[in-house]
Design a protein around this motif. Structure first.
Motif, PDB file in Angstrom:
ATOM      1  N   ALA A 125       0.833  -1.206   0.000  1.00 29.55           N
ATOM      2  CA  ALA A 125       0.000   0.000   0.000  1.00 29.55           C
ATOM      3  C   ALA A 125       0.867   1.255   0.000  1.00 29.55           C
ATOM      4  N   GLU A 126       1.942   1.227   0.767  1.00 30.54           N
ATOM      5  CA  GLU A 126       2.832   2.390   0.808  1.00 30.54           C
ATOM      6  C   GLU A 126       3.544   2.562  -0.525  1.00 30.54           C
ATOM      7  N   GLU A 127       3.914   1.453  -1.132  1.00 34.42           N
ATOM      8  CA  GLU A 127       4.546   1.538  -2.445  1.00 34.42           C
ATOM      9  C   GLU A 127       3.605   2.153  -3.473  1.00 34.42           C
ATOM     10  N   ARG A 128       2.319   1.842  -3.365  1.00 36.53           N
ATOM     11  CA  ARG A 128       1.353   2.391  -4.325  1.00 36.53           C
ATOM     12  C   ARG A 128       1.259   3.908  -4.254  1.00 36.53           C
ATOM     13  N   VAL A 129       1.611   4.486  -3.124  1.00 35.29           N
ATOM     14  CA  VAL A 129       1.638   5.948  -3.016  1.00 35.29           C
ATOM     15  C   VAL A 129       2.612   6.521  -4.053  1.00 35.29           C
ATOM     16  N   TYR A 130       3.786   5.903  -4.163  1.00 35.12           N
ATOM     17  CA  TYR A 130       4.789   6.363  -5.119  1.00 35.12           C
ATOM     18  C   TYR A 130       4.365   6.053  -6.554  1.00 35.12           C
ATOM     19  N   LEU A 131       3.797   4.866  -6.752  1.00 36.44           N
ATOM     20  CA  LEU A 131       3.344   4.509  -8.091  1.00 36.44           C
ATOM     21  C   LEU A 131       2.233   5.446  -8.564  1.00 36.44           C
ATOM     22  N   ARG A 132       1.310   5.777  -7.675  1.00 33.02           N
ATOM     23  CA  ARG A 132       0.235   6.711  -8.039  1.00 33.02           C
ATOM     24  C   ARG A 132       0.796   8.073  -8.419  1.00 33.02           C
ATOM     25  N   GLU A 133       1.799   8.505  -7.687  1.00 25.49           N
ATOM     26  CA  GLU A 133       2.392   9.811  -7.989  1.00 25.49           C
ATOM     27  C   GLU A 133       3.009   9.818  -9.385  1.00 25.49           C
ATOM     28  N   ILE A 134       3.685   8.742  -9.731  1.00 31.22           N
ATOM     29  CA  ILE A 134       4.280   8.645 -11.069  1.00 31.22           C
ATOM     30  C   ILE A 134       3.190   8.582 -12.132  1.00 31.22           C
ATOM     31  N   LEU A 135       2.181   7.762 -11.895  1.00 30.74           N
ATOM     32  CA  LEU A 135       1.097   7.624 -12.871  1.00 30.74           C
ATOM     33  C   LEU A 135       0.346   8.939 -13.056  1.00 30.74           C
ATOM     34  N   ASN A 136       0.060   9.614 -11.959  1.00 32.40           N
ATOM     35  CA  ASN A 136      -0.650  10.904 -12.059  1.00 32.40           C
ATOM     36  C   ASN A 136       0.196  11.945 -12.782  1.00 32.40           C
ATOM     37  N   GLU A 137       1.492  11.901 -12.552  1.00 30.51           N
ATOM     38  CA  GLU A 137       2.385  12.827 -13.272  1.00 30.51           C
ATOM     39  C   GLU A 137       2.332  12.560 -14.772  1.00 30.51           C
ATOM     40  N   GLY A 138       2.412  11.272 -15.126  1.00 33.30           N
ATOM     41  CA  GLY A 138       2.376  10.917 -16.541  1.00 33.30           C
ATOM     42  C   GLY A 138       1.073  11.322 -17.205  1.00 33.30           C
ATOM     43  N   ILE A 139      -0.033  11.157 -16.481  1.00 29.15           N
ATOM     44  CA  ILE A 139      -1.346  11.546 -17.020  1.00 29.15           C
ATOM     45  C   ILE A 139      -1.431  13.063 -17.159  1.00 29.15           C
ATOM     46  N   ALA A 140      -0.994  13.775 -16.138  1.00 35.53           N
ATOM     47  CA  ALA A 140      -1.067  15.245 -16.149  1.00 35.53           C
ATOM     48  C   ALA A 140      -0.225  15.840 -17.270  1.00 35.53           C
ATOM     49  N   LYS A 141       0.894  15.205 -17.581  1.00 37.24           N
ATOM     50  CA  LYS A 141       1.787  15.725 -18.616  1.00 37.24           C
ATOM     51  C   LYS A 141       1.438  15.205 -20.010  1.00 37.24           C
ATOM     52  N   GLY A 142       0.402  14.382 -20.086  1.00 39.74           N
ATOM     53  CA  GLY A 142      -0.012  13.860 -21.381  1.00 39.74           C
ATOM     54  C   GLY A 142       0.826  12.701 -21.882  1.00 39.74           C
ATOM     55  N   GLU A 143       1.678  12.166 -21.030  1.00 36.48           N
ATOM     56  CA  GLU A 143       2.514  11.026 -21.410  1.00 36.48           C
ATOM     57  C   GLU A 143       1.722   9.725 -21.343  1.00 36.48           C
ATOM     58  N   PHE A 144       0.860   9.613 -20.323  1.00 37.55           N
ATOM     59  CA  PHE A 144       0.007   8.444 -20.156  1.00 37.55           C
ATOM     60  C   PHE A 144      -1.430   8.827 -20.472  1.00 37.55           C
ATOM     61  N   ARG A 145      -2.191   7.862 -20.933  1.00 40.05           N
ATOM     62  CA  ARG A 145      -3.598   8.112 -21.204  1.00 40.05           C
ATOM     63  C   ARG A 145      -4.374   8.230 -19.893  1.00 40.05           C
ATOM     64  N   PRO A 146      -5.492   8.934 -19.890  1.00 37.82           N
ATOM     65  CA  PRO A 146      -6.291   9.083 -18.670  1.00 37.82           C
ATOM     66  C   PRO A 146      -6.766   7.720 -18.145  1.00 37.82           C
ATOM     67  N   VAL A 147      -6.806   7.597 -16.816  1.00 38.18           N
ATOM     68  CA  VAL A 147      -7.225   6.364 -16.167  1.00 38.18           C
ATOM     69  C   VAL A 147      -8.229   6.715 -15.079  1.00 38.18           C
ATOM     70  N   GLN A 148      -9.331   5.972 -15.025  1.00 36.95           N
ATOM     71  CA  GLN A 148     -10.369   6.274 -14.033  1.00 36.95           C
ATOM     72  C   GLN A 148      -9.911   5.974 -12.609  1.00 36.95           C
ATOM     73  N   ASP A 149      -9.276   4.832 -12.407  1.00 36.87           N
ATOM     74  CA  ASP A 149      -8.898   4.404 -11.057  1.00 36.87           C
ATOM     75  C   ASP A 149      -7.388   4.174 -11.014  1.00 36.87           C
ATOM     76  N   VAL A 150      -6.646   5.213 -10.627  1.00 32.40           N
ATOM     77  CA  VAL A 150      -5.189   5.134 -10.615  1.00 32.40           C
ATOM     78  C   VAL A 150      -4.703   4.151  -9.556  1.00 32.40           C
ATOM     79  N   ASP A 151      -5.374   4.093  -8.416  1.00 30.28           N
ATOM     80  CA  ASP A 151      -4.957   3.175  -7.371  1.00 30.28           C
ATOM     81  C   ASP A 151      -5.099   1.724  -7.820  1.00 30.28           C
ATOM     82  N   LYS A 152      -6.178   1.425  -8.521  1.00 28.65           N
ATOM     83  CA  LYS A 152      -6.373   0.073  -9.049  1.00 28.65           C
ATOM     84  C   LYS A 152      -5.310  -0.257 -10.081  1.00 28.65           C
ATOM     85  N   LEU A 153      -4.954   0.732 -10.900  1.00 25.90           N
ATOM     86  CA  LEU A 153      -3.906   0.522 -11.891  1.00 25.90           C
ATOM     87  C   LEU A 153      -2.573   0.226 -11.206  1.00 25.90           C
TER      88      LEU A 153
END
Length: 201
Positions: A125-153
């Motif tokens: 669960a703690e590791e997912r905090v870092y993974l979510r931050e990376i995923l949200n960064e990628g989405i915000a910068k347009g590098e990753f496609r939008p995802v409804q549930d980042v935590d599930k991803l």
């Protein structure tokens, strides 16, 4: 008189050295106490059981890992995709190296997973905090496609690479095979995350 934290640190260091040499199963609380020239009763004042010591050792290692995760997440010179690849590949390689160089440490990982599943769940669960931050960064910068549930991803990514980060499995792999196979899985993950995949969804 030593501060409680200093004594705990000394206990963990002594336990780690003994476990690395003799293994977890063949290490006793009495032996750890003898190495420290303290009574077993005094040792139990700090740790109620050998399993508690094992969990504390595992926690120390994870805290080091999370500091490395944080440093990668904060980098501004690489993309979100490279951050994700680096965090996951580096972690798997550290686990592989530790498992190969200190095979008796694998015992601790297996025992904690079996006897203290909450510790493993909390670590993931703690590791997912870092993974979510990376995923949200990628989405915000347009590098990753939008995802409804980042935590599930993030949870799905952990599941997809779990075997590469499990010491009892990792120790059976040659390092080059791990790099190749995990690299292939990460390529699939990053390809699925890529913004240009949005049209296919």
């Amino acid at each position: 008189m030593a501060a409680p934290n200093d004594t705990c640190d000394k206990i963990l260091k002594a336990a780690s050295e003994r476990i690395r040499h003799f293994g977890y199963a063949k290490t006793t609380m009495a032996e750890i106490a003898a190495d420290l020239r303290m009574s077993a009763g005094n040792l139990y004042r700090f740790f109620a059981s050998k399993l508690d010591i094992a969990e504390a050792l595992a926690k120390e290692r994870r805290e080091v890992e999370f500091k490395l995760y944080a440093a990668i997440v904060q980098r501004s010179d690489i993309s979100a995709g490279e951050k994700l690849r680096t965090v996951l590949m580096d972690d798997a390689l550290r686990i592989h190296d530790t498992s190969t160089e200190q095979p008796r440490i694998v015992e601790i990982s297996d025992i904690i997973a079996r006897e203290r599943p909450d510790f493993l769940a909390d670590s993931l669960a703690e590791e997912r905090v870092y993974l979510r931050e990376i995923l949200n960064e990628g989405i915000a910068k347009g590098e990753f496609r939008p995802v409804q549930d980042v935590d599930k991803l993030a949870d799905t990514i952990q599941s997809a690479i779990y075997k590469f980060r499990t010491p009892s499995f990792s120790i059976r792999m040659a390092k080059e095979d791990l790099i190749r196979d995990l690299g292939a899985v990460l390529e699939i993950i990053l390809s699925g995350l890529a913004k240009d995949q949005a049209r296919a969804s």
